[in-house]
Design a protein around this motif. Structure first.
Motif, PDB file in Angstrom:
ATOM      1  N   PHE A  48      -3.592   2.852  -3.535  1.00  0.00           N
ATOM      2  CA  PHE A  48      -2.321   3.709  -4.308  1.00  0.00           C
ATOM      3  C   PHE A  48      -2.662   5.014  -4.909  1.00  0.00           C
ATOM      4  CE2 PHE A  48      -1.372  -0.994  -4.884  1.00  0.00           C
ATOM      5  CZ  PHE A  48      -0.285  -1.184  -4.143  1.00  0.00           C
ATOM      6  N   ASN A  49      -3.691   5.543  -4.210  1.00  0.00           N
ATOM      7  CA  ASN A  49      -4.086   6.857  -4.686  1.00  0.00           C
ATOM      8  C   ASN A  49      -4.248   7.031  -6.128  1.00  0.00           C
ATOM      9  OD1 ASN A  49      -4.137   8.179  -2.196  1.00  0.00           O
ATOM     10  ND2 ASN A  49      -2.005   8.221  -2.190  1.00  0.00           N
TER      11      ASN A  49
ATOM     12  N   HIS B  72       3.499   4.003  -9.503  1.00  0.00           N
ATOM     13  CA  HIS B  72       4.034   3.707  -8.065  1.00  0.00           C
ATOM     14  C   HIS B  72       3.540   2.521  -7.368  1.00  0.00           C
ATOM     15  CE1 HIS B  72       5.125   8.138  -7.310  1.00  0.00           C
ATOM     16  NE2 HIS B  72       5.554   7.584  -8.359  1.00  0.00           N
ATOM     17  N   ALA B  73       2.512   2.120  -7.898  1.00  0.00           N
ATOM     18  CA  ALA B  73       2.044   0.629  -7.146  1.00  0.00           C
ATOM     19  C   ALA B  73       2.902  -0.442  -7.669  1.00  0.00           C
ATOM     20  CB  ALA B  73       0.506   0.445  -7.690  1.00  0.00           C
TER      21      ALA B  73
ATOM     22  N   GLN C 102       0.814  -1.132  -0.042  1.00  0.00           N
ATOM     23  CA  GLN C 102       0.033   0.036   0.020  1.00  0.00           C
ATOM     24  C   GLN C 102       0.712   1.245   0.029  1.00  0.00           C
ATOM     25  OE1 GLN C 102      -0.641   2.258   2.505  1.00  0.00           O
ATOM     26  NE2 GLN C 102      -2.908   3.013   2.074  1.00  0.00           N
ATOM     27  N   GLU C 103       0.453   2.428  -0.090  1.00  0.00           N
ATOM     28  CA  GLU C 103       1.194   3.775  -0.368  1.00  0.00           C
ATOM     29  C   GLU C 103       1.968   3.767   0.771  1.00  0.00           C
ATOM     30  OE1 GLU C 103       1.720   7.366  -3.060  1.00  0.00           O
ATOM     31  OE2 GLU C 103       0.904   4.978  -3.151  1.00  0.00           O
ATOM     32  N   GLU C 104       1.567   3.729   2.017  1.00  0.00           N
ATOM     33  CA  GLU C 104       2.372   4.007   3.213  1.00  0.00           C
ATOM     34  C   GLU C 104       2.937   3.002   3.878  1.00  0.00           C
ATOM     35  OE1 GLU C 104       0.162   7.137   1.965  1.00  0.00           O
ATOM     36  OE2 GLU C 104      -1.022   5.400   2.759  1.00  0.00           O
ATOM     37  N   PHE C 105       2.269   1.480   3.552  1.00  0.00           N
ATOM     38  CA  PHE C 105       3.050   0.286   4.155  1.00  0.00           C
ATOM     39  C   PHE C 105       3.068  -0.562   3.011  1.00  0.00           C
ATOM     40  CE2 PHE C 105      -0.299   2.534   6.795  1.00  0.00           C
ATOM     41  CZ  PHE C 105       0.208   2.509   8.039  1.00  0.00           C
ATOM     42  N   ASN C 106       4.486  -0.647   2.717  1.00  0.00           N
ATOM     43  CA  ASN C 106       5.130  -1.378   1.729  1.00  0.00           C
ATOM     44  C   ASN C 106       6.599  -1.890   1.934  1.00  0.00           C
ATOM     45  OD1 ASN C 106       6.886   0.564   0.476  1.00  0.00           O
ATOM     46  ND2 ASN C 106       4.987   1.688   0.422  1.00  0.00           N
ATOM     47  N   PRO C 107       7.251  -2.665   1.049  1.00  0.00           N
ATOM     48  CA  PRO C 107       8.599  -3.076   1.461  1.00  0.00           C
ATOM     49  C   PRO C 107       9.682  -2.207   0.746  1.00  0.00           C
ATOM     50  CG  PRO C 107       7.790  -4.313  -0.447  1.00  0.00           C
ATOM     51  CD  PRO C 107       6.695  -3.504   0.005  1.00  0.00           C
TER      52      PRO C 107
END
Length: 511
Positions: free
Chosen positions: A361-362, A367-368, A277-282
């Motif tokens: 991902f807005n 970006h996704a 997700q946008e704020e929670f990712n690797p």
């Protein structure tokens, strides 16, 4: 590394504390914390002494020396090319979210965000204290489904010399010109970044959901109970099937194997699977201290309901025109024909798919892709929808099969409130029983009262089980049902008396 920052990369541990009952004592929580510490310790990589020759660094281990920023060019001809062949502007594949200069490292971004966070949250706290009385007043009897006391309002602060009755006598133009409207839009604490923010009651249980740049802003007393109850429309006789647990990837099968069909069970499994997700990712493009598998659909829609998490609506640009959006309940989704506050999606399947592509991902698939998002095939999407359609409203024992009060069970106050709801209050023009919604979108035209733009048409949300779902309105600006009544009394110019307002609240508590 702090223990709370350790990444839970095992799906089996992604919901470690999911069996906590909200009625547990402080001692129980301390015992759980000790157990959590032991599991954290078990998951921490060990670094034994490097006794073997093969365990030591050699001349080949030079990746830290010759990193990308120090790499020798592959050709000496680059020195005559623009920028000497180096990326000197923003590299959107690499630069962290909200980097302020090219080639800024994740560590630099995190350090700057952590330093800024106290000031960010103080600004938001000062705003909330100016607008609201945040000292909770709890009803001594009325509770949510699992027993959490209801907070009583109104909480909004009025300007000196103005009462609710006097305010209701003014015209919209007078209220706007004198800046008297007590319910302006509630902003995200950090608008430029935006993104999902989870309440402390949830991040304490799931540290992977904690952000380093921003915190939750509303007191817990004004939020839904945690964990919420779960009711299934295919098994109404079972009542709350949550058993006091937060449903997670490591307990869903035990809880539902004998209740759901294989299709529904697979859909639930997908709803509990973390996705980037946008704020929670690797990647470095995140707002969690450690890399993360992401969030699950039911991290936000906990137990198919909500705990008041918020983010920004994905449907509006530029950034400053986006508005705060509370997570809504999935209860009674089967009764809804349109989905999303703005998007007016026409099936649960479309909602499921587009929620992942937009809210996660807005609406930015490029970006996704960098974050490693999977493509959800329509088969799994339909399975997810199948489970969501099983979620039911909480019981309303005083309502009959048509959604009207049973006169043999209701109090006089509640019956008067029902008459107002279907009459003077104009509530039923949008909230029609039995699901108390009209599957339409309406524009409240709040710009009549405010020196800020309105929100345009918004979906009508159900009022069934409404006492379980504070705060109210799409951005959570109405902290209690009393605030909600005052809000609509003003914008619809209803001229309700104090008794009529009280009766209306008493009625809505029975829905």
């Amino acid at each position: 590394m702090r223990k709370r920052d350790i990444v839970w990369l095992s799906l089996g541990l992604s919901s470690l504390a999911g069996v906590i009952n909200p009625a547990f004592s402080q001692t129980s929580y301390e015992l759980l914390a000790q157990s959590s510490d032991a599991i954290f310790e078990a998951q921490t990589p060990r670094h034994p002494p490097t006794t073997g020759t093969e365990q030591k660094k050699t001349e080949h281990d030079r990746s830290d020396i010759f990193a990308a920023s120090n790499a020798s060019p592959s050709s000496s001809a680059f020195q005559n090319q623009p920028d000497e062949g180096k990326v000197k502007g923003f590299d959107f594949y690499r630069d962290p979210l909200n980097a302020k200069e090219p080639m800024q490292t994740f560590e630099e971004t995190m350090k700057a965000d952590e330093k800024q966070r106290p000031a960010v949250m103080k600004t938001q706290r000062d705003l909330l204290l100016k607008r609201y009385n945040l000292t909770p007043r709890l009803d001594p009897k009325a509770t949510m489904t699992r027993g959490k006391p209801l907070a009583v309002g109104p909480t909004a602060r009025l300007q000196d010399g103005i009462s609710w009755q006097k305010l209701a006598e003014l015209s919209p133009k007078e209220i706007r010109n004198k800046d008297l409207f007590p319910y302006p839009a509630l902003p995200h604490p950090k608008q430029v970044t935006g993104g999902q923010v989870f309440p402390p009651v949830q991040t304490k249980m799931f540290p992977r959901l904690e952000r380093f740049d921003v915190e939750f802003d509303l007191p817990e007393a004004f939020l839904p109970e945690f964990p919420p109850a779960i009711f299934l429309q295919n098994r109404p006789e079972l009542g709350d099937v949550s058993r006091g647990e937060v449903v997670s990837i490591n307990n869903f099968y035990r809880l539902f194997k004998d209740i759901l069909t294989p299709v529904q069970l697979n859909g639930l499994q997908m709803l509990l699977t973390p996705l980037p997700q946008e704020e929670f990712n690797p990647t470095d493009d995140r707002k969690s201290a450690q890399p993360s598998l992401g969030v699950t659909c039911l991290d936000c829609h906990v137990n198919g309901h909500t705990t008041g998490q918020f983010h920004l609506n994905p449907d509006t640009r530029p950034e400053e025109r986006r508005f705060r959006l509370d997570t809504v309940s999935l209860r009674g989704l089967y009764a809804q024909q349109i989905h999303g506050s703005k998007r007016s999606l026409r099936s649960v399947e479309d909602f499921t798919e587009f929620e992942f592509r937009t809210a996660y991902f807005n609406g930015d698939p490029i970006h996704a892709m960098k974050k490693g998002f999977p493509v959800l095939d329509r088969i799994h999407v339909s399975h997810m929808a199948q489970f969501q359609n099983m979620l039911d409203f909480p019981p309303a024992p005083k309502l009959d099969s048509q959604g009207r009060l049973d006169r043999s069970k209701a109090t006089k106050e509640e019956l008067r409130g029902e008459a107002i709801f279907f009459g003077k209050g104009q509530c039923s023009s949008c909230h029609q029983p039995p699901a108390f919604l009209d599957n339409q979108m309406h524009d409240l035209k709040l710009e009549r009262f405010l020196n800020e733009p309105g929100d345009g048409p918004m979906k009508t949300f159900t009022l069934r089980g409404i006492k379980d779902s504070p705060p109210y309105l799409h951005d959570g600006r109405l902290l209690t049902l009393e605030d909600t009544v005052e809000f609509f009394n003003l914008i619809l110019q209803l001229k309700l008396t104090e008794e009529e307002k009280s009766d209306l609240v008493a009625y809505m508590r029975q829905l």
